[in-house]
Design a protein around this motif. Structure first.
Motif, PDB file in Angstrom:
ATOM      1  N   GLY A  89       3.695   5.694  -5.479  1.00  0.00           N
ATOM      2  CA  GLY A  89       3.840   5.853  -6.751  1.00  0.00           C
ATOM      3  C   GLY A  89       2.705   6.729  -7.240  1.00  0.00           C
ATOM      4  O   GLY A  89       2.825   7.457  -8.305  1.00  0.00           O
ATOM      5  N   GLU A  90       1.460   6.767  -6.470  1.00  0.00           N
ATOM      6  CA  GLU A  90       0.555   7.690  -6.979  1.00  0.00           C
ATOM      7  C   GLU A  90       1.084   9.145  -6.804  1.00  0.00           C
ATOM      8  O   GLU A  90       0.739  10.200  -7.429  1.00  0.00           O
ATOM      9  CB  GLU A  90      -0.816   7.528  -6.201  1.00  0.00           C
ATOM     10  N   ALA A  91       1.717   9.423  -5.611  1.00  0.00           N
ATOM     11  CA  ALA A  91       2.118  10.588  -5.230  1.00  0.00           C
ATOM     12  C   ALA A  91       3.452  11.424  -6.138  1.00  0.00           C
ATOM     13  O   ALA A  91       3.553  12.366  -6.518  1.00  0.00           O
ATOM     14  CB  ALA A  91       2.722  10.604  -3.804  1.00  0.00           C
ATOM     15  N   ASN A 132       3.951  10.275  -9.706  1.00  0.00           N
ATOM     16  CA  ASN A 132       3.879   9.616 -11.142  1.00  0.00           C
ATOM     17  C   ASN A 132       4.063  10.770 -12.179  1.00  0.00           C
ATOM     18  O   ASN A 132       3.683  10.183 -13.192  1.00  0.00           O
ATOM     19  CB  ASN A 132       2.352   9.257 -10.880  1.00  0.00           C
ATOM     20  N   GLU A 187       0.616  -1.394  -0.099  1.00  0.00           N
ATOM     21  CA  GLU A 187       0.006   0.112   0.042  1.00  0.00           C
ATOM     22  C   GLU A 187       0.910   1.306  -0.026  1.00  0.00           C
ATOM     23  O   GLU A 187       0.492   2.269  -0.672  1.00  0.00           O
ATOM     24  CB  GLU A 187      -0.970  -0.188   1.179  1.00  0.00           C
ATOM     25  N   ARG A 195       2.243   1.819  -3.425  1.00  0.00           N
ATOM     26  CA  ARG A 195       1.213   2.216  -4.308  1.00  0.00           C
ATOM     27  C   ARG A 195       0.736   3.764  -4.191  1.00  0.00           C
ATOM     28  O   ARG A 195       0.853   4.473  -5.032  1.00  0.00           O
ATOM     29  CB  ARG A 195      -0.171   1.344  -3.915  1.00  0.00           C
ATOM     30  N   ILE A 196       0.654   4.279  -2.886  1.00  0.00           N
ATOM     31  CA  ILE A 196       0.615   5.663  -2.280  1.00  0.00           C
ATOM     32  C   ILE A 196       1.753   6.392  -2.865  1.00  0.00           C
ATOM     33  O   ILE A 196       1.690   7.360  -3.190  1.00  0.00           O
ATOM     34  CB  ILE A 196       0.368   5.702  -0.897  1.00  0.00           C
TER      35      ILE A 196
END
Length: 293
Positions: A245-247, A249, A239, A242-243
């Motif tokens: 990577g989203e932050a 990108n 998680e 994932r967070i």
């Protein structure tokens, strides 16, 4: 003189009347049997309380008790079925139910007690002679009552012709003769030690089984907990990535992230007393310090 003689005669007559009257009646209490014997033969038995008449100087009154009587039998030795001697101490509770028959067969309570002594001893000898000594020693209260009942039955059957009733026979205690008491006690102690060792061995075995079961359960619980923890950590890291990577990108976000990581590393390296940092000219940190913009 004549008057004096007449007075003496009257006094004698009155005295005789009183003596005859007193000899003509007898009283019966509620707790008594009265047997009227005439020429050594019982002609009547009275149990009704009150005043009753009899032929003076001919009828003899014989008194017997109605209430229960207690007789403590002298301790006697008997043999068990394995030919071991035991000293038994007991007592008998009895009463007279047929005064006439009692008079004809026994006559006195002392004779009755002597007869009860012999009969009870024989009954005890027969009953105990069918039981092992070890069983007698370990007899509980319920078994003791069964033993008493058997003795009572035998004694009652034996006294049926004497006009008496045996209400109860109780064994107060069993004792061992002095010559073998120590041997019996030592054997009992040895037997109890064997039983105790068996109980201890069974307890140790049961304790080991319980410990093994508990250790197995503990290991299973710890293993499951560790697996669950690893799973939660992996899920957390996944998680986090994932967070992250989203932050970051986009290129700008990635450059900013690299810039912030570089500042953190520089800050961590400048905490000591030495403030000199040796860096490769091509490192991102060196580039940041030389050309921050």
């Amino acid at each position: 003189m004549k008057k004096k003689r007449n007075g003496i005669i009257i006094a004698v007559v009155v005295l005789l009347i009183i003596i005859v009257a007193s000899a003509s009646f007898y009283s019966v209490r509620p707790n008594q049997f009265m047997c009227i014997a005439r020429f050594s033969q019982i002609i009547d038995t009275v149990s009704t309380p009150g005043l009753h008449a009899k032929i003076p100087f001919v009828d003899q009154i014989i008194e017997y008790p109605k209430e229960k009587l207690f007789y403590d039998i002298r301790p006697s030795e008997v043999l068990t079925s394995d030919s071991k001697a035991m000293t038994v101490d007991s007592f008998v509770v009895w009463r007279i139910v047929d005064a006439k028959k009692f008079y004809q067969t026994l006559g006195t309570t002392e004779t009755a007690e002597d007869r009860l002594d012999n009969i009870t001893f024989n009954a005890l000898k027969v009953v105990i002679g069918k039981i092992l000594q070890a069983d007698i020693i370990s007899t509980d209260e319920q078994s003791r009552n069964v033993l008493n009942t058997l003795v009572v039955s035998d004694v009652q059957n034996a006294v049926g012709t004497y006009g008496i009733e045996v209400i109860d026979v109780k064994i107060k205690r069993f004792d061992l003769p002095d010559d073998n008491e120590r041997n019996v006690y030592e054997r009992m102690i040895s037997e109890r030690d064997v039983i105790a060792e068996q109980y201890r061995a069974e307890g140790i075995e049961e304790a080991a089984y319980i410990r093994n079961e508990v250790n197995k359960d503990v290991n299973i619980i710890i293993s499951n907990a560790e697996a669950e923890a690893e799973k939660i950590i992996a899920e957390g890291e996944s998680e986090y990535m994932r967070i992250l990577g989203e932050a970051y990108n986009t290129p700008d976000k990635r450059d900013f992230y690299i810039f912030m990581r570089g500042l953190d590393a520089l800050k961590a390296s400048m905490t000591g007393a030495e403030k000199t940092v040796v860096l490769d000219a091509n490192s991102e940190l060196a580039k940041l310090l030389i050309s921050p913009y």
